[in-house]
Design a protein around this motif. Structure first.
Motif, PDB file in Angstrom:
ATOM      1  N   VAL A   2       0.849  -1.186   0.000  1.00 53.59           N
ATOM      2  CA  VAL A   2       0.000   0.000   0.000  1.00 53.59           C
ATOM      3  C   VAL A   2       0.887   1.238   0.000  1.00 53.59           C
ATOM      4  CG1 VAL A   2      -1.728   1.277   1.284  1.00 53.59           C
ATOM      5  CG2 VAL A   2      -1.828  -1.211   1.238  1.00 53.59           C
ATOM      6  N   ASN A   3       0.595   2.155  -0.902  1.00 54.54           N
ATOM      7  CA  ASN A   3       1.352   3.397  -0.985  1.00 54.54           C
ATOM      8  C   ASN A   3       0.700   4.421  -0.067  1.00 54.54           C
ATOM      9  OD1 ASN A   3       2.581   5.820  -1.652  1.00 54.54           O
ATOM     10  ND2 ASN A   3       2.641   5.374  -3.821  1.00 54.54           N
ATOM     11  N   TYR A   4       1.424   4.922   0.902  1.00 54.85           N
ATOM     12  CA  TYR A   4       0.903   5.860   1.892  1.00 54.85           C
ATOM     13  C   TYR A   4       0.344   7.121   1.244  1.00 54.85           C
ATOM     14  CZ  TYR A   4       0.921   9.222   5.725  1.00 54.85           C
ATOM     15  OH  TYR A   4       0.571  10.190   6.624  1.00 54.85           O
ATOM     16  N   LEU A   5       0.988   7.600   0.205  1.00 56.20           N
ATOM     17  CA  LEU A   5       0.580   8.844  -0.433  1.00 56.20           C
ATOM     18  C   LEU A   5      -0.405   8.649  -1.585  1.00 56.20           C
ATOM     19  CD1 LEU A   5       4.046  10.631  -0.589  1.00 56.20           C
ATOM     20  CD2 LEU A   5       2.194  11.077   1.017  1.00 56.20           C
ATOM     21  N   GLY A   6      -0.713   7.400  -1.929  1.00 61.34           N
ATOM     22  CA  GLY A   6      -1.550   7.180  -3.093  1.00 61.34           C
ATOM     23  C   GLY A   6      -0.804   7.646  -4.329  1.00 61.34           C
ATOM     24  N   ARG A   7      -1.441   8.491  -5.119  1.00 60.49           N
ATOM     25  CA  ARG A   7      -0.780   9.010  -6.331  1.00 60.49           C
ATOM     26  C   ARG A   7      -0.230  10.417  -6.136  1.00 60.49           C
ATOM     27  NH1 ARG A   7      -1.265   6.064 -10.884  1.00 60.49           N
ATOM     28  NH2 ARG A   7      -2.693   4.318 -10.785  1.00 60.49           N
ATOM     29  N   LYS A   8      -0.291  10.944  -4.921  1.00 66.20           N
ATOM     30  CA  LYS A   8       0.243  12.281  -4.656  1.00 66.20           C
ATOM     31  C   LYS A   8       1.771  12.246  -4.644  1.00 66.20           C
ATOM     32  CE  LYS A   8      -3.480  13.287  -1.432  1.00 66.20           C
ATOM     33  NZ  LYS A   8      -3.736  13.593  -0.024  1.00 66.20           N
ATOM     34  N   PRO A   9       2.408  13.284  -5.166  1.00 71.47           N
ATOM     35  CA  PRO A   9       3.875  13.327  -5.099  1.00 71.47           C
ATOM     36  C   PRO A   9       4.339  13.585  -3.664  1.00 71.47           C
ATOM     37  CG  PRO A   9       3.023  15.349  -6.068  1.00 71.47           C
ATOM     38  CD  PRO A   9       1.845  14.435  -5.873  1.00 71.47           C
ATOM     39  N   ALA A  10       5.446  12.990  -3.317  1.00 68.18           N
ATOM     40  CA  ALA A  10       6.019  13.187  -1.979  1.00 68.18           C
ATOM     41  C   ALA A  10       6.722  14.543  -1.913  1.00 68.18           C
ATOM     42  CB  ALA A  10       7.009  12.076  -1.666  1.00 68.18           C
ATOM     43  N   GLN A  11       6.773  15.114  -0.727  1.00 70.16           N
ATOM     44  CA  GLN A  11       7.506  16.353  -0.499  1.00 70.16           C
ATOM     45  C   GLN A  11       8.440  16.140   0.687  1.00 70.16           C
ATOM     46  OE1 GLN A  11       4.836  19.640   0.057  1.00 70.16           O
ATOM     47  NE2 GLN A  11       3.800  19.290  -1.876  1.00 70.16           N
ATOM     48  N   ILE A  12       9.626  16.688   0.586  1.00 67.84           N
ATOM     49  CA  ILE A  12      10.569  16.612   1.697  1.00 67.84           C
ATOM     50  C   ILE A  12      11.055  18.008   2.044  1.00 67.84           C
ATOM     51  CG2 ILE A  12      11.945  14.572   2.166  1.00 67.84           C
ATOM     52  CD1 ILE A  12      13.296  14.725  -0.339  1.00 67.84           C
ATOM     53  N   TRP A  13      11.320  18.215   3.307  1.00 71.93           N
ATOM     54  CA  TRP A  13      11.921  19.461   3.777  1.00 71.93           C
ATOM     55  C   TRP A  13      13.384  19.169   4.059  1.00 71.93           C
ATOM     56  CZ3 TRP A  13       8.262  21.790   8.030  1.00 71.93           C
ATOM     57  CH2 TRP A  13       7.015  22.057   7.462  1.00 71.93           C
ATOM     58  N   ILE A  14      14.245  20.002   3.560  1.00 72.78           N
ATOM     59  CA  ILE A  14      15.668  19.887   3.867  1.00 72.78           C
ATOM     60  C   ILE A  14      15.962  20.958   4.914  1.00 72.78           C
ATOM     61  CG2 ILE A  14      18.007  20.031   2.963  1.00 72.78           C
ATOM     62  CD1 ILE A  14      16.831  19.201   0.223  1.00 72.78           C
ATOM     63  N   LEU A  15      16.252  20.513   6.117  1.00 73.35           N
ATOM     64  CA  LEU A  15      16.428  21.431   7.240  1.00 73.35           C
ATOM     65  C   LEU A  15      17.896  21.529   7.633  1.00 73.35           C
ATOM     66  CD1 LEU A  15      13.454  20.188   9.433  1.00 73.35           C
ATOM     67  CD2 LEU A  15      13.462  22.067   7.805  1.00 73.35           C
ATOM     68  N   ARG A  16      18.325  22.708   7.945  1.00 67.60           N
ATOM     69  CA  ARG A  16      19.685  22.938   8.441  1.00 67.60           C
ATOM     70  C   ARG A  16      19.619  22.916   9.963  1.00 67.60           C
ATOM     71  NH1 ARG A  16      24.366  25.817   6.018  1.00 67.60           N
ATOM     72  NH2 ARG A  16      26.053  24.915   7.225  1.00 67.60           N
ATOM     73  N   VAL A  17      20.452  22.119  10.583  1.00 64.53           N
ATOM     74  CA  VAL A  17      20.453  21.958  12.036  1.00 64.53           C
ATOM     75  C   VAL A  17      21.636  22.727  12.624  1.00 64.53           C
ATOM     76  CG1 VAL A  17      20.600  20.284  13.929  1.00 64.53           C
ATOM     77  CG2 VAL A  17      19.351  19.699  11.845  1.00 64.53           C
ATOM     78  N   TYR A  18      21.341  23.478  13.690  1.00 67.31           N
ATOM     79  CA  TYR A  18      22.365  24.266  14.365  1.00 67.31           C
ATOM     80  C   TYR A  18      22.528  23.795  15.806  1.00 67.31           C
ATOM     81  CZ  TYR A  18      22.405  27.647  10.581  1.00 67.31           C
ATOM     82  OH  TYR A  18      22.549  28.246   9.363  1.00 67.31           O
ATOM     83  N   GLU A  19      23.761  23.823  16.271  1.00 64.00           N
ATOM     84  CA  GLU A  19      24.041  23.568  17.679  1.00 64.00           C
ATOM     85  C   GLU A  19      23.943  24.915  18.381  1.00 64.00           C
ATOM     86  OE1 GLU A  19      27.767  22.097  20.445  1.00 64.00           O
ATOM     87  OE2 GLU A  19      27.708  21.501  18.341  1.00 64.00           O
ATOM     88  N   LEU A  20      22.964  25.044  19.264  1.00 65.17           N
ATOM     89  CA  LEU A  20      22.737  26.315  19.952  1.00 65.17           C
ATOM     90  C   LEU A  20      23.777  26.529  21.046  1.00 65.17           C
ATOM     91  CD1 LEU A  20      18.845  26.153  20.294  1.00 65.17           C
ATOM     92  CD2 LEU A  20      20.187  27.337  18.552  1.00 65.17           C
ATOM     93  N   ASP A  21      24.082  27.788  21.287  1.00 65.23           N
ATOM     94  CA  ASP A  21      25.029  28.122  22.348  1.00 65.23           C
ATOM     95  C   ASP A  21      24.482  27.730  23.718  1.00 65.23           C
ATOM     96  OD1 ASP A  21      26.795  29.159  20.486  1.00 65.23           O
ATOM     97  OD2 ASP A  21      25.991  31.186  20.660  1.00 65.23           O
ATOM     98  N   GLU A  22      23.174  27.851  23.886  1.00 68.57           N
ATOM     99  CA  GLU A  22      22.513  27.428  25.123  1.00 68.57           C
ATOM    100  C   GLU A  22      21.121  26.903  24.780  1.00 68.57           C
ATOM    101  OE1 GLU A  22      20.561  31.262  27.088  1.00 68.57           O
ATOM    102  OE2 GLU A  22      22.735  31.451  26.893  1.00 68.57           O
ATOM    103  N   PRO A  23      20.590  25.965  25.573  1.00 66.98           N
ATOM    104  CA  PRO A  23      19.263  25.400  25.276  1.00 66.98           C
ATOM    105  C   PRO A  23      18.171  26.471  25.298  1.00 66.98           C
ATOM    106  CG  PRO A  23      20.350  24.167  27.020  1.00 66.98           C
ATOM    107  CD  PRO A  23      21.172  25.396  26.771  1.00 66.98           C
ATOM    108  N   LYS A  24      17.171  26.283  24.479  1.00 65.96           N
ATOM    109  CA  LYS A  24      15.998  27.164  24.455  1.00 65.96           C
ATOM    110  C   LYS A  24      14.778  26.312  24.798  1.00 65.96           C
ATOM    111  CE  LYS A  24      18.412  30.488  22.520  1.00 65.96           C
ATOM    112  NZ  LYS A  24      18.994  31.510  23.282  1.00 65.96           N
ATOM    113  N   TYR A  25      14.031  26.724  25.794  1.00 59.77           N
ATOM    114  CA  TYR A  25      12.828  26.000  26.198  1.00 59.77           C
ATOM    115  C   TYR A  25      11.606  26.782  25.756  1.00 59.77           C
ATOM    116  CZ  TYR A  25      16.105  23.318  28.946  1.00 59.77           C
ATOM    117  OH  TYR A  25      17.161  22.540  29.315  1.00 59.77           O
ATOM    118  N   VAL A  26      10.772  26.161  24.938  1.00 60.91           N
ATOM    119  CA  VAL A  26       9.564  26.803  24.420  1.00 60.91           C
ATOM    120  C   VAL A  26       8.415  25.802  24.475  1.00 60.91           C
ATOM    121  CG1 VAL A  26      10.805  28.378  22.886  1.00 60.91           C
ATOM    122  CG2 VAL A  26      10.112  26.153  22.043  1.00 60.91           C
ATOM    123  N   ARG A  27       7.202  26.340  24.523  1.00 60.92           N
ATOM    124  CA  ARG A  27       6.023  25.482  24.399  1.00 60.92           C
ATOM    125  C   ARG A  27       5.699  25.387  22.926  1.00 60.92           C
ATOM    126  NH1 ARG A  27       4.458  28.171  29.215  1.00 60.92           N
ATOM    127  NH2 ARG A  27       3.462  29.824  28.036  1.00 60.92           N
TER     128      ARG A  27
END
Length: 65
Positions: A2-27
């Motif tokens: 079974v194809n999860y997307l059916g006949r829809k084209p897949a999309q991907i996000w290419i994300l750049r990951v950064y090491e933060l100087d200090e942790p950030k806590y957010v909701r």
């Protein structure tokens, strides 16, 4: 199989990951595909991959068929 997307084209996000100087806590929202945070986060710190490494991986992903 079974194809999860059916006949829809897949999309991907290419994300750049950064090491933060200090942790950030957010909701966050309860988003399934992405989450909104309750306050802005500055992208300070250094990228985990160098510019060249990131560009190479991005190019490899874009050219994969």
């Amino acid at each position: 199989m079974v194809n999860y997307l059916g006949r829809k084209p897949a999309q991907i996000w290419i994300l750049r990951v950064y090491e933060l100087d200090e942790p950030k806590y957010v909701r966050r929202s309860a988003g399934m595909r992405y989450a909104n945070v309750d306050k802005p986060v500055k992208f300070e710190g250094k990228p985990v991959l160098s510019d060249d490494e990131f560009a190479k991986l991005k190019e490899d992903i874009i050219n994969t068929r």
